[in-house]
Design a protein around this motif. Structure first.
Motif, PDB file in Angstrom:
ATOM      1  N   GLY A  54       5.401  -8.262  -2.511  1.00  7.12           N
ATOM      2  CA  GLY A  54       3.960  -8.257  -2.765  1.00  7.12           C
ATOM      3  C   GLY A  54       3.517  -6.970  -3.442  1.00  7.12           C
ATOM      4  N   ASP A  55       2.442  -6.382  -2.903  1.00  6.82           N
ATOM      5  CA  ASP A  55       1.923  -5.162  -3.514  1.00  6.82           C
ATOM      6  C   ASP A  55       2.290  -3.916  -2.712  1.00  6.82           C
ATOM      7  OD1 ASP A  55       0.340  -5.565  -1.315  1.00  6.82           O
ATOM      8  OD2 ASP A  55      -1.576  -5.424  -2.377  1.00  6.82           O
ATOM      9  N   GLU A  56       3.362  -3.986  -1.911  1.00 12.56           N
ATOM     10  CA  GLU A  56       3.726  -2.821  -1.113  1.00 12.56           C
ATOM     11  C   GLU A  56       4.257  -1.702  -2.010  1.00 12.56           C
ATOM     12  OE1 GLU A  56       6.684  -3.705   1.903  1.00 12.56           O
ATOM     13  OE2 GLU A  56       8.104  -4.416   0.424  1.00 12.56           O
ATOM     14  N   SER A  57       4.086  -0.472  -1.554  1.00 16.15           N
ATOM     15  CA  SER A  57       4.611   0.693  -2.265  1.00 16.15           C
ATOM     16  C   SER A  57       6.107   0.811  -1.988  1.00 16.15           C
ATOM     17  CB  SER A  57       3.906   1.963  -1.790  1.00 16.15           C
ATOM     18  OG  SER A  57       4.305   2.259  -0.447  1.00 16.15           O
ATOM     19  N   ARG A  58       6.768   1.654  -2.733  1.00 13.72           N
ATOM     20  CA  ARG A  58       8.200   1.859  -2.479  1.00 13.72           C
ATOM     21  C   ARG A  58       8.414   2.463  -1.101  1.00 13.72           C
ATOM     22  NH1 ARG A  58      11.990   1.386  -7.339  1.00 13.72           N
ATOM     23  NH2 ARG A  58      10.561   1.175  -9.060  1.00 13.72           N
ATOM     24  N   GLU A  59       7.545   3.369  -0.695  1.00 11.78           N
ATOM     25  CA  GLU A  59       7.685   3.968   0.632  1.00 11.78           C
ATOM     26  C   GLU A  59       7.518   2.903   1.720  1.00 11.78           C
ATOM     27  OE1 GLU A  59       5.505   7.188   3.505  1.00 11.78           O
ATOM     28  OE2 GLU A  59       5.630   7.668   1.370  1.00 11.78           O
ATOM     29  N   GLN A  60       6.549   2.020   1.562  1.00 16.71           N
ATOM     30  CA  GLN A  60       6.373   0.936   2.525  1.00 16.71           C
ATOM     31  C   GLN A  60       7.601   0.026   2.555  1.00 16.71           C
ATOM     32  OE1 GLN A  60       2.740  -0.503   0.757  1.00 16.71           O
ATOM     33  NE2 GLN A  60       1.468   0.298   2.438  1.00 16.71           N
TER      34      GLN A  60
END
Length: 171
Positions: A54-60
Motif C-alpha cells: 500500500g502506501d507504507e513507508s520503507r521504515e514501516q
C-alpha cells in the motif's frame, strides 16, 4: 546490469523493498535460510525484509516484515546503511528490486515464524544469529554478496553518514 533505460540506477519500475540488518547485544546478525521451492538443494542466507504494501513507508515495511518473518517487534530501527538494485529468479519468476537496508538493534533474540506468508513457509527453513566470524565461513551464498565485508565495516566504524550504494547484483 542495465536495461538501457537507466531505470535500474534510480530504482524506477522496481519492487521497493526494505530489509533489516538486525544485530543483537553481542553484535550477531539475524539471517533467514532460504531455498528455491522447486529445488530445495538451491539454498542461501539473507536478511529479513520484503516489499512495501500500500502506501507504507520503507521504515514501516521494515518493521512489519521483521515482525512477520521473525516475530521480533522490540527493535530500535536506525539509519539506512546500504542500498542496492538486484535481480534474481525465484519461485518461477524474476524479481527486480530496489532494496534499502536499515540498521536494527534488539535485545529480543527469541524468534517466531508464525507470521510468515505462504511463500515464505514454502521457502524458508529457519533463522539463525551469526557472528561475523561464523558468517565468513559459510559456503552457501549470502545476500547481499559482500555482507561479511559490509558487516565488519559497520561493526568497526559504525553506520555510514549516508547510505552506501552497493553494486547491482544479478543472479
Amino acid at each position: 546490469m542495465s536495461d538501457g533505460t537507466g531505470a535500474e540506477g534510480r530504482g524506477e519500475g522496481l519492487r521497493k523493498v526494505a530489509r533489516v540488518v538486525l544485530l543483537d547485544p553481542r553484535d550477531r546478525i539475524l539471517l533467514m535460510h532460504g531455498f528455491e521451492p522447486e529445488d530445495p538443494s538451491m539454498t542461501w542466507w539473507f536478511t529479513p525484509g520484503g516489499g512495501l504494501e500500500g502506501d507504507e513507508s520503507r521504515e514501516q515495511a521494515a518493521r512489519r516484515e521483521l515482525a512477520e518473518e521473525t516475530g521480533i517487534t522490540e527493535v530500535e530501527l536506525g539509519p539506512v546503511l546500504w542500498r542496492r538494485v538486484c535481480s534474481f529468479p525465484f519461485d518461477g519468476r524474476r524479481w527486480d528490486q530496489d532494496e534499502w537496508y536499515y540498521l536494527g538493534r534488539t535485545q529480543q533474540t527469541t524468534t517466531r515464524t508464525g507470521g510468515q506468508t505462504e511463500l515464505e513457509r514454502r521457502s524458508v527453513t529457519g533463522l539463525r544469529w551469526w557472528t561475523v566470524e561464523e558468517l565468513a565461513e559459510v559456503r552457501e551464498p549470502v545476500y547481499p554478496s559482500r555482507l561479511v565485508e559490509l558487516l565488519r565495516r559497520l561493526l568497526d566504524e559504525g553506520p555510514p553518514t549516508v547510505p552506501v550504494i552497493l553494486e547491482t547484483e544479478r543472479v
